[in-house]
Design an enzyme around this catalytic site. Structure first.
Site, short mmCIF file in Angstrom:
data_model
loop_
_atom_site.label_atom_id
_atom_site.label_comp_id
_atom_site.label_asym_id
_atom_site.label_seq_id
_atom_site.Cartn_x
_atom_site.Cartn_y
_atom_site.Cartn_z
N CYS A 43 0.88 -1.18 0.00
CA CYS A 43 0.00 0.00 0.00
C CYS A 43 0.91 1.22 0.00
CB CYS A 43 -0.98 -0.03 1.17
SG CYS A 43 -0.23 -0.18 2.81
N TRP A 48 2.44 -1.26 6.52
CA TRP A 48 2.21 -1.88 7.83
C TRP A 48 0.73 -1.82 8.24
CZ3 TRP A 48 6.30 2.10 8.49
CH2 TRP A 48 5.77 3.39 8.59
#
Length: 310
Positions: free
Chosen positions: A123, A127
């Protein structure tokens, strides 16, 4: 914008070269395409396929931490209202839509892997949404991660060790008044697990009580497992010796968290499709005693109407 990393480009080429059945590498980007393009203005963005000729990029359209926080807040506000308002507002919160997007994206990853493709997922940071996708995908793929021991390993590996900021995301820091970094990313993952368990309950060694107890202790601050943002912080504060691991509690009470009907022969979920999501009433509504059983059924039915099969 326009930044290149030749080492990264070579790395992707080598990933593809390792797969004799398919040289193409599928890059699964968790973000909406529009958000990824906007990130280019900040010097981030995503892979330019002119420089990554052996790749295919797929955007999953999963929203960022701010949208998830807003959805959770709307969901919680809904439960403070009267029964008729709860039904309407819970559905409008879009919480289940976000949960469904994560499960749907994870299923796409699983199906690619099941077909022998190489997959790289990311992304904007790596995380939050990435941990959600990789964790759900591993649960779908490998029955080991549906055992109590395997689930512990999964969380330690995909969340704790990979740097998910438990302290900031769970809002354990009282000095941050507005807490812009708080977001229900890990709880949302647990909700995804509940949805899968609700669909194929006996594919999991652990029961719903295991998930409920975990959700409660995310915020109890009794255990060091969920108090820090990184491995550096855990070492700096000597968490191994100054706090108690949540998993100690789990393993000491394993019998009450175990599903007696667990079937270890249920393998990959790659072909799972056609199930709807439901509000996790035993968690979100456990304190709302004035709801009747009929109201519960109506709430979960109405809230899932806007959802689609995955």
């Amino acid at each position: 914008m326009g930044q290149r990393c030749e080492e990264d480009e070579k790395f992707f080429f080598k990933i593809g070269a390792c797969n004799k059945n398919c040289r193409t590498v599928f890059i699964v980007d968790a973000r909406p395409r529009l958000n990824a393009r906007a990130n280019q203005l900040k010097g981030m963005g995503f892979e330019d396929q002119r420089n990554y000729p052996n790749t295919v990029i797929r955007f999953l359209g999963i929203d960022n931490i701010h949208k998830m926080r807003e959805a959770e807040m709307r969901l919680r506000v809904a439960y403070l209202g009267e029964n008729t308002e709860v039904i309407r507002k819970a559905a409008a919160s879009k919480w289940l839509l976000h949960v469904g997007m994560i499960i749907s994206g994870s299923l796409e990853i699983v199906r690619l892997l099941d077909a022998g493709k190489s997959v790289v997922m990311h992304c904007s940071d790596g995380w939050d949404r990435t941990s959600q996708l990789s964790s759900v995908a591993l649960i779908l793929l490998d029955p080991y991660y549906r055992t109590i021991e395997g689930f512990i390993v999964l969380i330690e590996k995909e969340w704790i060790s990979y740097g998910h900021m438990m302290c900031k995301r769970l809002g354990h820091v009282p000095t941050l008044k507005k807490q812009p970094e708080r977001a229900p990313i890990f709880p949302q993952f647990i909700d995804c697990v509940f949805q899968l368990m609700n669909h194929l309950r006996n594919a999991f060694e652990f029961n719903e009580y295991f998930l409920l107890e975990l959700m409660h202790n995310l915020y109890s601050c009794k255990y060091g497992t969920f108090l820090f943002d990184s491995e550096y912080e855990r070492r700096h504060y000597d968490a191994q010796h100054t706090t108690v691991s949540y998993w100690t509690h789990v393993l000491e009470s394993k019998s009450k968290f175990t599903n007696p009907n667990f079937r270890s022969d249920m393998r990959s979920f790659a072909q799972v499709k056609g199930f709807s999501l439901t509000l996790w009433e035993n968690y979100y509504l456990h304190w709302k005693h004035h709801h009747t059983g009929e109201a519960f059924q109506e709430l979960t039915h109405q809230a899932s109407l806007g959802w689609y099969s995955v």
